[in-house]
Enzyme design. Structure first.
Site, PDB file in Angstrom:
ATOM      1  NE  ARG A 141       9.007   7.332   9.561  1.00 48.13           N
ATOM      2  CZ  ARG A 141       9.701   6.239   9.281  1.00 48.13           C
ATOM      3  NH1 ARG A 141      10.733   5.877  10.030  1.00 48.13           N
ATOM      4  NH2 ARG A 141       9.382   5.500   8.244  1.00 48.13           N
ATOM      5  NE  ARG A 148      13.524   5.855   5.612  1.00 50.48           N
ATOM      6  CZ  ARG A 148      12.276   5.756   5.197  1.00 50.48           C
ATOM      7  NH1 ARG A 148      11.988   4.938   4.193  1.00 50.48           N
ATOM      8  NH2 ARG A 148      11.315   6.460   5.756  1.00 50.48           N
ATOM      9  NE  ARG A 153       3.904  10.488   4.793  1.00 51.55           N
ATOM     10  CZ  ARG A 153       4.698   9.518   4.352  1.00 51.55           C
ATOM     11  NH1 ARG A 153       4.838   9.297   3.069  1.00 51.55           N
ATOM     12  NH2 ARG A 153       5.355   8.777   5.206  1.00 51.55           N
ATOM     13  NE  ARG A 197      12.962   1.241   6.361  1.00 53.61           N
ATOM     14  CZ  ARG A 197      11.903   1.998   6.061  1.00 53.61           C
ATOM     15  NH1 ARG A 197      11.107   1.656   5.056  1.00 53.61           N
ATOM     16  NH2 ARG A 197      11.631   3.063   6.773  1.00 53.61           N
ATOM     17  CE  LYS A 207       3.677   4.082   2.919  1.00 55.76           C
ATOM     18  NZ  LYS A 207       4.084   3.659   4.284  1.00 55.76           N
TER      19      LYS A 207
HETATM   20  P1  AP5 Z   1       8.909  -0.914   3.507  1.00 58.29           P
HETATM   21  O1  AP5 Z   1       8.419  -1.554   2.266  1.00 58.29           O
HETATM   22  O2  AP5 Z   1      10.181  -0.125   3.428  1.00 58.29           O
HETATM   23  O3  AP5 Z   1       7.723  -0.090   4.220  1.00 58.29           O
HETATM   24  P2  AP5 Z   1       7.060   1.295   3.870  1.00 58.29           P
HETATM   25  O4  AP5 Z   1       5.600   1.156   4.119  1.00 58.29           O
HETATM   26  O5  AP5 Z   1       7.495   1.757   2.519  1.00 58.29           O
HETATM   27  O6  AP5 Z   1       7.675   2.177   5.019  1.00 58.29           O
HETATM   28  P3  AP5 Z   1       8.366   3.611   4.978  1.00 58.29           P
HETATM   29  O7  AP5 Z   1       9.049   3.771   6.331  1.00 58.29           O
HETATM   30  O8  AP5 Z   1       9.230   3.786   3.793  1.00 58.29           O
HETATM   31  O9  AP5 Z   1       7.130   4.515   4.911  1.00 58.29           O
HETATM   32  P4  AP5 Z   1       7.052   5.942   5.320  1.00 58.29           P
HETATM   33  O10 AP5 Z   1       5.720   6.253   4.780  1.00 58.29           O
HETATM   34  O11 AP5 Z   1       7.236   6.258   6.758  1.00 58.29           O
HETATM   35  O12 AP5 Z   1       8.361   6.627   4.636  1.00 58.29           O
HETATM   36  P5  AP5 Z   1       8.535   7.509   3.351  1.00 58.29           P
HETATM   37  O13 AP5 Z   1       9.833   7.180   2.761  1.00 58.29           O
HETATM   38  O14 AP5 Z   1       7.331   7.496   2.514  1.00 58.29           O
HETATM   39  O15 AP5 Z   1       9.098  -2.074   4.605  1.00 58.29           O
HETATM   40  C1  AP5 Z   1       9.577  -1.794   5.919  1.00 58.29           C
HETATM   41  C2  AP5 Z   1      10.474  -2.964   6.390  1.00 58.29           C
HETATM   42  O16 AP5 Z   1       9.668  -4.151   6.497  1.00 58.29           O
HETATM   43  C3  AP5 Z   1      11.620  -3.326   5.413  1.00 58.29           C
HETATM   44  O17 AP5 Z   1      12.749  -3.708   6.162  1.00 58.29           O
HETATM   45  C4  AP5 Z   1      11.082  -4.523   4.624  1.00 58.29           C
HETATM   46  O18 AP5 Z   1      12.122  -5.385   4.185  1.00 58.29           O
HETATM   47  C5  AP5 Z   1      10.176  -5.195   5.654  1.00 58.29           C
HETATM   48  N1  AP5 Z   1       8.999  -5.841   5.043  1.00 58.29           N
HETATM   49  C6  AP5 Z   1       8.228  -5.370   4.016  1.00 58.29           C
HETATM   50  N2  AP5 Z   1       7.238  -6.256   3.733  1.00 58.29           N
HETATM   51  C7  AP5 Z   1       7.390  -7.286   4.612  1.00 58.29           C
HETATM   52  C8  AP5 Z   1       6.672  -8.510   4.820  1.00 58.29           C
HETATM   53  N3  AP5 Z   1       5.591  -8.836   4.093  1.00 58.29           N
HETATM   54  N4  AP5 Z   1       7.117  -9.335   5.801  1.00 58.29           N
HETATM   55  C9  AP5 Z   1       8.211  -9.009   6.558  1.00 58.29           C
HETATM   56  N5  AP5 Z   1       8.931  -7.874   6.403  1.00 58.29           N
HETATM   57  C10 AP5 Z   1       8.520  -7.025   5.445  1.00 58.29           C
HETATM   58  O19 AP5 Z   1       8.597   8.991   4.009  1.00 58.29           O
HETATM   59  C11 AP5 Z   1       9.694   9.399   4.831  1.00 58.29           C
HETATM   60  C12 AP5 Z   1       9.494  10.852   5.249  1.00 58.29           C
HETATM   61  O20 AP5 Z   1       9.464  11.710   4.073  1.00 58.29           O
HETATM   62  C13 AP5 Z   1       8.176  11.184   5.974  1.00 58.29           C
HETATM   63  O21 AP5 Z   1       8.263  10.928   7.373  1.00 58.29           O
HETATM   64  C14 AP5 Z   1       8.006  12.673   5.647  1.00 58.29           C
HETATM   65  O22 AP5 Z   1       8.846  13.472   6.450  1.00 58.29           O
HETATM   66  C15 AP5 Z   1       8.517  12.757   4.210  1.00 58.29           C
HETATM   67  N6  AP5 Z   1       7.441  12.548   3.208  1.00 58.29           N
HETATM   68  C16 AP5 Z   1       7.341  11.523   2.311  1.00 58.29           C
HETATM   69  N7  AP5 Z   1       6.249  11.650   1.548  1.00 58.29           N
HETATM   70  C17 AP5 Z   1       5.620  12.794   1.963  1.00 58.29           C
HETATM   71  C18 AP5 Z   1       4.425  13.440   1.562  1.00 58.29           C
HETATM   72  N8  AP5 Z   1       3.632  12.927   0.607  1.00 58.29           N
HETATM   73  N9  AP5 Z   1       4.077  14.576   2.212  1.00 58.29           N
HETATM   74  C19 AP5 Z   1       4.858  15.099   3.178  1.00 58.29           C
HETATM   75  N10 AP5 Z   1       5.995  14.528   3.612  1.00 58.29           N
HETATM   76  C20 AP5 Z   1       6.376  13.369   3.019  1.00 58.29           C
END
Ligand code: AP5
Length: 219
Positions: free
Chosen positions: A175, A164, A92, A131, A17
């Site tokens: 998660r 991270r 979410r 990552r 994402k």
């Molecule tokens: P990446 O693009 O970083 O993946 P992502 O889907 O963004 O994963 P996240 O871990 O950031 O999502 P998340 O939803 O758990 O975390 P968030 O920060 O939102 O890609 C991942 C890896 O794969 C990278 O190394 C990349 O290089 C690689 N990659 C990407 N595309 C690829 C491809 N095509 N081929 C190969 N490799 C590839 O949330 C973190 C925390 O914040 C949550 O756990 C929660 O506690 C809190 N939080 C955030 N938003 C909310 C909300 N709305 N409500 C409540 N709590 C929240």
């Protein structure tokens, strides 16, 4: 070809994402609104909101809806969000999705829809545990699939690369469980109102970006 400019990128942790939202937002000329990034900024600058969010994030749990929603409302009030936004990691929960619909309706610009990035769970775990991100400019890397030119240094700015705090295997497992229980119901939420597109998230970053642009084209 015109494109939809108010979209949610939906999908499990590691689906890509953040990687895709960054590119898509630049292509559309709208902000990339990542609640995870906003929370991590609050954590690193040690604001009261950051201290509260940190306890949930370290466990892999969701930050409470009220905290998340007021932070997003502040972000949407910024002038750049008037043109649209690519939402990443938000909403979410069904309560967050309902609130987002209301907030955008009040502004007279409803959400176009949500794109679900589909990636099998074994690949998600490999993506997250490999990552790394730049502590200075937040650029994202993967040790195997998109490594930096010089080990542990950012290609863009030379900053140090870090893992991270929530990317260890135990927290990743938590998660993924939280995603299934709290966020997966949003697939039905958007599908019911005819606002869901499914995109295969496997393949290169360029291939996935091309698929995304294909579904977001609005003739
Ligand atoms: P990446 O693009 O970083 O993946 P992502 O889907 O963004 O994963 P996240 O871990 O950031 O999502 P998340 O939803 O758990 O975390 P968030 O920060 O939102 O890609 C991942 C890896 O794969 C990278 O190394 C990349 O290089 C690689 N990659 C990407 N595309 C690829 C491809 N095509 N081929 C190969 N490799 C590839 O949330 C973190 C925390 O914040 C949550 O756990 C929660 O506690 C809190 N939080 C955030 N938003 C909310 C909300 N709305 N409500 C409540 N709590 C929240």
């Amino acid at each position: 070809m015109s494109m939809r400019t108010r979209v949610v990128l939906l999908g499990p942790p590691g689906a890509g994402k953040g990687t895709q939202a960054d590119r898509l937002a630049a292509r559309l000329g709208v902000p990339h609104v990542s609640t995870g990034e906003l929370f991590r900024h609050h954590v690193s600058t040690q604001t009261p909101l950051g201290r509260e969010a940190d306890t949930y994030m370290r466990r892999g749990d969701l930050v409470p809806d009220a905290v998340t929603l007021s932070m997003v409302a502040d972000r949407l009030a910024d002038a750049d969000a008037a043109r649209g936004a690519v939402f990443d990691g938000f909403p979410r929960t069904v309560a967050q999705a309902t609130a987002l619909d209301q907030q955008l309706a009040e502004r007279g610009h409803p959400l176009d829809g949500a794109v679900l990035l589909e990636v099998p769970e074994d690949v998600l775990v490999l993506r997250l545990t490999g990552r790394r991100f730049c502590a200075e400019c937040q650029a994202t890397y993967h040790l195997e699939w998109s490594p930096p030119a010089i080990a542990d240094r950012c290609d863009r700015c030379g900053g140090p690369l870090r893992r991270r705090a929530d990317d260890d295997e135990a927290t990743v497992t938590r998660r993924l469980a939280v995603y299934r229980a709290e966020t997966f119901p949003l697939v039905a939420f958007y599908e019911k109102s005819g606002r869901l597109w499914r995109v295969d998230g496997l393949g290169s970053v360029d291939q996935v970006a091309a698929r995304l642009e294909g579904v977001l084209a609005s003739d």
